[in-house]
Motif scaffolding. Structure first.
Motif, PDB file in Angstrom:
ATOM      1  N   LEU A  36      23.202  40.019  69.945  1.00  0.00           N
ATOM      2  CA  LEU A  36      22.444  39.308  68.925  1.00  0.00           C
ATOM      3  C   LEU A  36      22.641  40.004  67.586  1.00  0.00           C
ATOM      4  CD1 LEU A  36      19.139  38.929  70.973  1.00  0.00           C
ATOM      5  CD2 LEU A  36      20.943  37.219  70.708  1.00  0.00           C
ATOM      6  N   ARG A  37      22.806  39.232  66.536  1.00  0.00           N
ATOM      7  CA  ARG A  37      22.997  39.802  65.216  1.00  0.00           C
ATOM      8  C   ARG A  37      21.818  39.436  64.318  1.00  0.00           C
ATOM      9  NH1 ARG A  37      26.689  43.798  65.636  1.00  0.00           N
ATOM     10  NH2 ARG A  37      28.337  43.149  67.096  1.00  0.00           N
ATOM     11  N   ARG A  38      21.417  40.394  63.502  1.00  0.00           N
ATOM     12  CA  ARG A  38      20.321  40.180  62.560  1.00  0.00           C
ATOM     13  C   ARG A  38      20.814  40.493  61.155  1.00  0.00           C
ATOM     14  NH1 ARG A  38      14.592  43.625  62.433  1.00  0.00           N
ATOM     15  NH2 ARG A  38      13.666  42.557  60.628  1.00  0.00           N
ATOM     16  N   ALA A  39      20.636  39.561  60.253  1.00  0.00           N
ATOM     17  CA  ALA A  39      21.055  39.771  58.872  1.00  0.00           C
ATOM     18  C   ALA A  39      20.235  40.898  58.248  1.00  0.00           C
ATOM     19  CB  ALA A  39      20.891  38.489  58.065  1.00  0.00           C
ATOM     20  N   ALA A  40      20.835  41.595  57.314  1.00  0.00           N
ATOM     21  CA  ALA A  40      20.182  42.758  56.707  1.00  0.00           C
ATOM     22  C   ALA A  40      18.848  42.398  56.061  1.00  0.00           C
ATOM     23  CB  ALA A  40      21.113  43.392  55.679  1.00  0.00           C
ATOM     24  N   ASP A  41      18.741  41.179  55.527  1.00  0.00           N
ATOM     25  CA  ASP A  41      17.518  40.776  54.831  1.00  0.00           C
ATOM     26  C   ASP A  41      16.660  39.820  55.664  1.00  0.00           C
ATOM     27  OD1 ASP A  41      19.282  38.686  54.772  1.00  0.00           O
ATOM     28  OD2 ASP A  41      18.948  38.173  52.661  1.00  0.00           O
ATOM     29  N   GLU A  42      16.948  39.696  56.944  1.00  0.00           N
ATOM     30  CA  GLU A  42      16.202  38.746  57.779  1.00  0.00           C
ATOM     31  C   GLU A  42      14.883  39.361  58.235  1.00  0.00           C
ATOM     32  OE1 GLU A  42      17.131  35.576  61.380  1.00  0.00           O
ATOM     33  OE2 GLU A  42      18.212  37.499  61.366  1.00  0.00           O
ATOM     34  N   ALA A  74      11.885  34.379  65.813  1.00  0.00           N
ATOM     35  CA  ALA A  74      11.779  32.927  65.981  1.00  0.00           C
ATOM     36  C   ALA A  74      13.135  32.319  66.299  1.00  0.00           C
ATOM     37  CB  ALA A  74      11.193  32.303  64.717  1.00  0.00           C
ATOM     38  N   ARG A  75      14.177  32.796  65.633  1.00  0.00           N
ATOM     39  CA  ARG A  75      15.522  32.272  65.867  1.00  0.00           C
ATOM     40  C   ARG A  75      16.013  32.614  67.271  1.00  0.00           C
ATOM     41  NH1 ARG A  75      20.370  34.732  65.046  1.00  0.00           N
ATOM     42  NH2 ARG A  75      19.523  36.408  63.737  1.00  0.00           N
ATOM     43  N   ALA A 111       7.706  40.603  70.238  1.00  0.00           N
ATOM     44  CA  ALA A 111       7.239  39.259  69.886  1.00  0.00           C
ATOM     45  C   ALA A 111       6.563  38.636  71.094  1.00  0.00           C
ATOM     46  CB  ALA A 111       8.404  38.391  69.418  1.00  0.00           C
ATOM     47  N   ASP A 112       5.497  37.914  70.849  1.00  0.00           N
ATOM     48  CA  ASP A 112       4.853  37.196  71.956  1.00  0.00           C
ATOM     49  C   ASP A 112       4.514  35.778  71.535  1.00  0.00           C
ATOM     50  OD1 ASP A 112       1.709  37.026  71.366  1.00  0.00           O
ATOM     51  OD2 ASP A 112       2.384  39.008  70.710  1.00  0.00           O
ATOM     52  N   HIS A 113       4.528  34.890  72.511  1.00  0.00           N
ATOM     53  CA  HIS A 113       4.228  33.481  72.272  1.00  0.00           C
ATOM     54  C   HIS A 113       3.707  32.863  73.555  1.00  0.00           C
ATOM     55  CE1 HIS A 113       7.820  31.905  74.420  1.00  0.00           C
ATOM     56  NE2 HIS A 113       8.361  33.044  74.036  1.00  0.00           N
TER      57      HIS A 113
END
Length: 207
Positions: A29-35, A42-43, A67-69
């Motif tokens: 999984l990749r996460r943008a530096a400003d995400e 959520a994504r 995260a929980d939902h």
């Protein structure tokens, strides 16, 4: 007619075909530096941001997002069941992230909430283990208040898809307890309603 045995190679091929296919490796999984953490979770989880509770932290030196939902299901009798699902997103050394299941908290007279997340030594190794404090609000005719439960989990290992639940240390806290007042005037308390109190008890027990 005499039947000749199949050659060993052919027999091995036939047996291999009957075995289940190996599980596919989880894609990185990749996460943008400003995400932001909430948008990232959520994504990855496919959930609306406003239905997620997110905690961004560092666990044993590794960046982590908890995260929980709610997972909603309808039984065959038409009853709605809400389960609180908790997931860890953990960053790897190469900068990618992986998704790791933590725990599901089913209904217990009410819908589960994550009251707190923290860390403490719970198995006498060099790492700190995960503390998840769960809460179930209770509104009933005879009593009201909240159920609580402490669940402890070991540090994730490479390739692990789900955290290991530490049953022994978790039992120290007595399972689900009730912080409740009753209609007859009596009341019960649960002693470990904060991370600080949980850590203090683990320390007292020699962890």
């Amino acid at each position: 007619m005499k039947i000749r045995p199949a050659p060993a190679a052919a027999l091995l091929l036939a047996l291999t075909a009957l075995l289940p296919a190996p599980a596919a490796a989880q894609p990185a999984l990749r996460r943008a530096a400003d995400e932001p953490a909430t948008a990232f979770a959520a994504r990855v989880l496919g959930q609306p941001e406003d239905e997620l509770q997110v905690v961004e932290t560092v666990w044993n030196g590794t960046p982590a997002v908890f995260a929980d939902h709610l997972v909603r299901q309808i039984t065959d009798k038409g009853y709605k069941i809400e389960t609180r699902r908790i997931v860890l997103l953990s960053r790897s050394a190469d900068g990618s992230w992986r998704r790791i299941a933590v725990t599901d908290a089913e209904e217990e007279g009410g819908t589960a909430e994550v009251a707190a997340i923290g860390f403490a030594n719970a198995d006498r190794d060099a790492d700190r283990e995960l503390i998840v404090l769960l809460k179930w609000p209770q509104v009933h005719y005879d009593y009201g208040g909240a159920f609580y439960e402490v669940r402890l989990f070991d540090t994730p290992r490479p390739g692990q898809a789900a955290l290991t639940y530490l049953a022994g240390p978790s039992r120290i806290f007595g399972g689900i307890g009730c912080e409740c007042s009753r209609r007859d005037g009596s009341a019960t308390t649960f002693r470990f309603k904060t991370i600080a109190l949980i850590k203090r008890e683990l320390t007292r027990r020699g962890y």
